[in-house]
Scaffold this motif. Structure first.
Motif, PDB file in Angstrom:
ATOM      1  N   ARG A   1       5.334 -46.162 -76.585  1.00 29.43           N
ATOM      2  CA  ARG A   1       6.728 -45.732 -76.755  1.00 29.43           C
ATOM      3  C   ARG A   1       7.146 -44.920 -75.545  1.00 29.43           C
ATOM      4  NH1 ARG A   1       7.704 -42.224 -81.518  1.00 29.43           N
ATOM      5  NH2 ARG A   1       5.587 -41.465 -81.176  1.00 29.43           N
ATOM      6  N   PRO A   2       8.454 -44.779 -75.306  1.00 32.37           N
ATOM      7  CA  PRO A   2       8.886 -43.922 -74.198  1.00 32.37           C
ATOM      8  C   PRO A   2       8.446 -42.474 -74.430  1.00 32.37           C
ATOM      9  CG  PRO A   2      10.715 -45.260 -75.019  1.00 32.37           C
ATOM     10  CD  PRO A   2       9.592 -45.413 -75.993  1.00 32.37           C
ATOM     11  N   LEU A   3       8.103 -41.805 -73.344  1.00 29.98           N
ATOM     12  CA  LEU A   3       7.713 -40.398 -73.453  1.00 29.98           C
ATOM     13  C   LEU A   3       8.741 -39.586 -74.233  1.00 29.98           C
ATOM     14  CD1 LEU A   3       6.298 -39.222 -69.991  1.00 29.98           C
ATOM     15  CD2 LEU A   3       5.218 -38.956 -72.221  1.00 29.98           C
ATOM     16  N   VAL A   4      10.010 -39.816 -73.951  1.00 29.01           N
ATOM     17  CA  VAL A   4      11.061 -39.011 -74.576  1.00 29.01           C
ATOM     18  C   VAL A   4      11.060 -39.164 -76.091  1.00 29.01           C
ATOM     19  CG1 VAL A   4      12.878 -40.767 -74.389  1.00 29.01           C
ATOM     20  CG2 VAL A   4      13.488 -38.336 -74.313  1.00 29.01           C
ATOM     21  N   ALA A   5      10.593 -40.305 -76.607  1.00 24.99           N
ATOM     22  CA  ALA A   5      10.550 -40.486 -78.058  1.00 24.99           C
ATOM     23  C   ALA A   5       9.532 -39.559 -78.701  1.00 24.99           C
ATOM     24  CB  ALA A   5      10.231 -41.948 -78.388  1.00 24.99           C
ATOM     25  N   HIS A   6       8.409 -39.348 -78.035  1.00 23.40           N
ATOM     26  CA  HIS A   6       7.396 -38.421 -78.551  1.00 23.40           C
ATOM     27  C   HIS A   6       7.946 -36.993 -78.574  1.00 23.40           C
ATOM     28  CE1 HIS A   6       3.997 -41.316 -78.399  1.00 23.40           C
ATOM     29  NE2 HIS A   6       4.683 -41.844 -77.399  1.00 23.40           N
ATOM     30  N   VAL A   7       8.659 -36.630 -77.511  1.00 20.70           N
ATOM     31  CA  VAL A   7       9.212 -35.279 -77.426  1.00 20.70           C
ATOM     32  C   VAL A   7      10.285 -35.078 -78.492  1.00 20.70           C
ATOM     33  CG1 VAL A   7      10.410 -33.652 -75.919  1.00 20.70           C
ATOM     34  CG2 VAL A   7       8.633 -35.130 -74.982  1.00 20.70           C
ATOM     35  N   ARG A   8      11.104 -36.101 -78.694  1.00 23.08           N
ATOM     36  CA  ARG A   8      12.168 -35.975 -79.690  1.00 23.08           C
ATOM     37  C   ARG A   8      11.601 -35.685 -81.076  1.00 23.08           C
ATOM     38  NH1 ARG A   8      16.818 -40.413 -81.437  1.00 23.08           N
ATOM     39  NH2 ARG A   8      17.619 -39.166 -83.162  1.00 23.08           N
ATOM     40  N   GLU A   9      10.449 -36.233 -81.387  1.00 19.48           N
ATOM     41  CA  GLU A   9       9.836 -35.990 -82.693  1.00 19.48           C
ATOM     42  C   GLU A   9       9.587 -34.504 -82.934  1.00 19.48           C
ATOM     43  OE1 GLU A   9       6.309 -38.328 -82.759  1.00 19.48           O
ATOM     44  OE2 GLU A   9       7.342 -40.127 -83.482  1.00 19.48           O
TER      45      GLU A   9
ATOM     46  N   GLY B   1      19.118 -29.092 -79.773  1.00 21.77           N
ATOM     47  CA  GLY B   1      17.913 -29.366 -79.000  1.00 21.77           C
ATOM     48  C   GLY B   1      18.270 -30.208 -77.792  1.00 21.77           C
ATOM     49  N   VAL B   2      17.768 -29.821 -76.629  1.00 23.30           N
ATOM     50  CA  VAL B   2      18.055 -30.561 -75.393  1.00 23.30           C
ATOM     51  C   VAL B   2      16.733 -30.967 -74.745  1.00 23.30           C
ATOM     52  CG1 VAL B   2      19.092 -30.489 -73.092  1.00 23.30           C
ATOM     53  CG2 VAL B   2      20.242 -29.356 -75.018  1.00 23.30           C
ATOM     54  N   ILE B   3      16.587 -32.251 -74.510  1.00 19.76           N
ATOM     55  CA  ILE B   3      15.423 -32.773 -73.794  1.00 19.76           C
ATOM     56  C   ILE B   3      15.812 -32.963 -72.334  1.00 19.76           C
ATOM     57  CG2 ILE B   3      13.744 -34.638 -73.609  1.00 19.76           C
ATOM     58  CD1 ILE B   3      14.310 -35.271 -76.566  1.00 19.76           C
ATOM     59  N   LEU B   4      15.089 -32.311 -71.446  1.00 21.94           N
ATOM     60  CA  LEU B   4      15.374 -32.381 -70.016  1.00 21.94           C
ATOM     61  C   LEU B   4      14.680 -33.600 -69.421  1.00 21.94           C
ATOM     62  CD1 LEU B   4      14.900 -28.588 -69.210  1.00 21.94           C
ATOM     63  CD2 LEU B   4      17.072 -29.819 -69.437  1.00 21.94           C
ATOM     64  N   ALA B   5      15.475 -34.613 -69.089  1.00 20.59           N
ATOM     65  CA  ALA B   5      14.943 -35.860 -68.541  1.00 20.59           C
ATOM     66  C   ALA B   5      15.693 -36.259 -67.273  1.00 20.59           C
ATOM     67  CB  ALA B   5      15.036 -36.972 -69.579  1.00 20.59           C
ATOM     68  N   GLY B   6      16.221 -35.276 -66.574  1.00 18.03           N
ATOM     69  CA  GLY B   6      17.089 -35.583 -65.441  1.00 18.03           C
ATOM     70  C   GLY B   6      16.448 -35.498 -64.077  1.00 18.03           C
ATOM     71  N   GLY B   7      15.112 -35.336 -64.029  1.00 21.15           N
ATOM     72  CA  GLY B   7      14.451 -35.177 -62.740  1.00 21.15           C
ATOM     73  C   GLY B   7      14.233 -36.490 -62.014  1.00 21.15           C
ATOM     74  N   GLN B   8      13.749 -36.375 -60.782  1.00 22.49           N
ATOM     75  CA  GLN B   8      13.512 -37.553 -59.946  1.00 22.49           C
ATOM     76  C   GLN B   8      12.162 -38.203 -60.189  1.00 22.49           C
ATOM     77  OE1 GLN B   8      14.660 -35.376 -56.165  1.00 22.49           O
ATOM     78  NE2 GLN B   8      15.483 -37.397 -55.693  1.00 22.49           N
ATOM     79  N   GLY B   9      11.233 -37.498 -60.822  1.00 25.35           N
ATOM     80  CA  GLY B   9       9.908 -38.058 -61.065  1.00 25.35           C
ATOM     81  C   GLY B   9       9.156 -38.375 -59.783  1.00 25.35           C
TER      82      GLY B   9
ATOM     83  N   LYS C   1      10.716 -40.590 -65.768  1.00 20.84           N
ATOM     84  CA  LYS C   1       9.579 -40.228 -66.616  1.00 20.84           C
ATOM     85  C   LYS C   1       9.866 -40.340 -68.104  1.00 20.84           C
ATOM     86  CE  LYS C   1       8.180 -36.220 -64.834  1.00 20.84           C
ATOM     87  NZ  LYS C   1       7.295 -35.038 -64.680  1.00 20.84           N
ATOM     88  N   GLY C   2      11.043 -39.941 -68.502  1.00 22.00           N
ATOM     89  CA  GLY C   2      11.351 -39.955 -69.925  1.00 22.00           C
ATOM     90  C   GLY C   2      11.240 -41.325 -70.563  1.00 22.00           C
ATOM     91  N   LEU C   3      11.467 -42.361 -69.769  1.00 21.60           N
ATOM     92  CA  LEU C   3      11.417 -43.725 -70.288  1.00 21.60           C
ATOM     93  C   LEU C   3      10.083 -44.413 -70.025  1.00 21.60           C
ATOM     94  CD1 LEU C   3      14.996 -44.894 -69.274  1.00 21.60           C
ATOM     95  CD2 LEU C   3      14.210 -44.227 -71.557  1.00 21.60           C
ATOM     96  N   SER C   4       9.176 -43.733 -69.331  1.00 21.59           N
ATOM     97  CA  SER C   4       7.881 -44.350 -69.045  1.00 21.59           C
ATOM     98  C   SER C   4       7.061 -44.437 -70.329  1.00 21.59           C
ATOM     99  CB  SER C   4       7.127 -43.566 -67.964  1.00 21.59           C
ATOM    100  OG  SER C   4       6.835 -42.255 -68.391  1.00 21.59           O
ATOM    101  N   ASP C   5       6.227 -45.458 -70.390  1.00 20.79           N
ATOM    102  CA  ASP C   5       5.478 -45.749 -71.610  1.00 20.79           C
ATOM    103  C   ASP C   5       4.367 -44.727 -71.830  1.00 20.79           C
ATOM    104  OD1 ASP C   5       4.729 -47.854 -73.787  1.00 20.79           O
ATOM    105  OD2 ASP C   5       2.850 -47.361 -72.776  1.00 20.79           O
ATOM    106  N   PHE C   6       4.247 -44.293 -73.089  1.00 22.29           N
ATOM    107  CA  PHE C   6       3.148 -43.419 -73.493  1.00 22.29           C
ATOM    108  C   PHE C   6       2.737 -43.853 -74.892  1.00 22.29           C
ATOM    109  CE2 PHE C   6       1.239 -39.609 -75.340  1.00 22.29           C
ATOM    110  CZ  PHE C   6       0.343 -39.260 -74.349  1.00 22.29           C
TER     111      PHE C   6
END
Length: 198
Positions: A35-43, A11-19, A27-32
């Motif tokens: 928790r960081p957005l990426v943590a929700h996606v990882r679930e 599984g690959v989470i794409l978090a490499g953009g400029q936002g 964006k991946g580390l922004s709070d949601f």
């Protein structure tokens, strides 16, 4: 298929953009919802894949702290999601790779098994919400890496055009179109937080 069955996938989470539309934030580390957005996606990947890799181009130690292997784009300059997909394919250890963007925290928990069941004899399976496809929510063969690398060298940056070169299919998620909401602007994040935080 058991919904909690681990599949032979990376599984690959794409978090490499400029936002850019989020003020240039990572964006991946922004709070949601605390928790960081990426943590929700990882679930959405955990328990379904053999490994989770994060494609990121900054704040690498923060992403590594989440316990995932982190890979950067193979070429610099924020060249778009195809570059992230190529980098993810090259880094993956399994023959099949599922990609998800870091800014879709409400993706279906059964995303991975449904893509796996839907790919059939195709090389790529793309999620479709009943109205439109979501090309960065996709499952594909790792062996497509060489072809994608050649396409990038030729200047290709459009996901749809590259998919059209291969046997691809859409997988129906029309029962949960709201799950594919992606957060490009602060107002969108706030609205989704209100909806999911109830």
């Amino acid at each position: 298929m058991e919904t909690n069955q681990r599949l032979p996938l990376s599984g690959v989470i794409l978090a490499g953009g400029q936002g850019r539309r989020m003020g240039g934030c990572d964006k991946g580390l922004s709070d949601f919802l605390g928790r960081p957005l990426v943590a929700h996606v990882r679930e959405r990947l955990d328990g379904h894949v053999e490994e989770v890799v994060i494609n990121a181009n900054r704040n690498l130690e923060d992403y590594r702290a989440l316990g995932c292997r982190v890979v950067c784009d193979r070429e610099t300059g924020y060249q778009g999601p195809l570059m992230g997909i190529w980098s993810g394919l090259l880094a993956a250890r399994q023959a099949w790779v599922v990609f998800v963007p870091c800014d879709t925290p409400a993706l279906p928990m059964e995303l991975v098994p449904r893509l796996w069941q839907g790919v059939g004899e195709h090389d790529i399976a793309v999620a479709h919400d009943g109205e439109r496809a979501h090309p960065v929510v996709a499952l594909m063969r790792r062996e497509l890496a060489d072809d994608l690398g050649a396409a990038l060298t030729d200047g290709e940056r459009k996901i749809d055009r590259w998919y059209a070169r291969h046997a691809y299919c859409h997988v129906d998620f029309s029962d949960c179109p709201e799950a594919f909401a992606n957060l490009n602007r602060p107002a969108e994040r706030e609205a989704l937080e209100r909806r999911l935080g109830i």
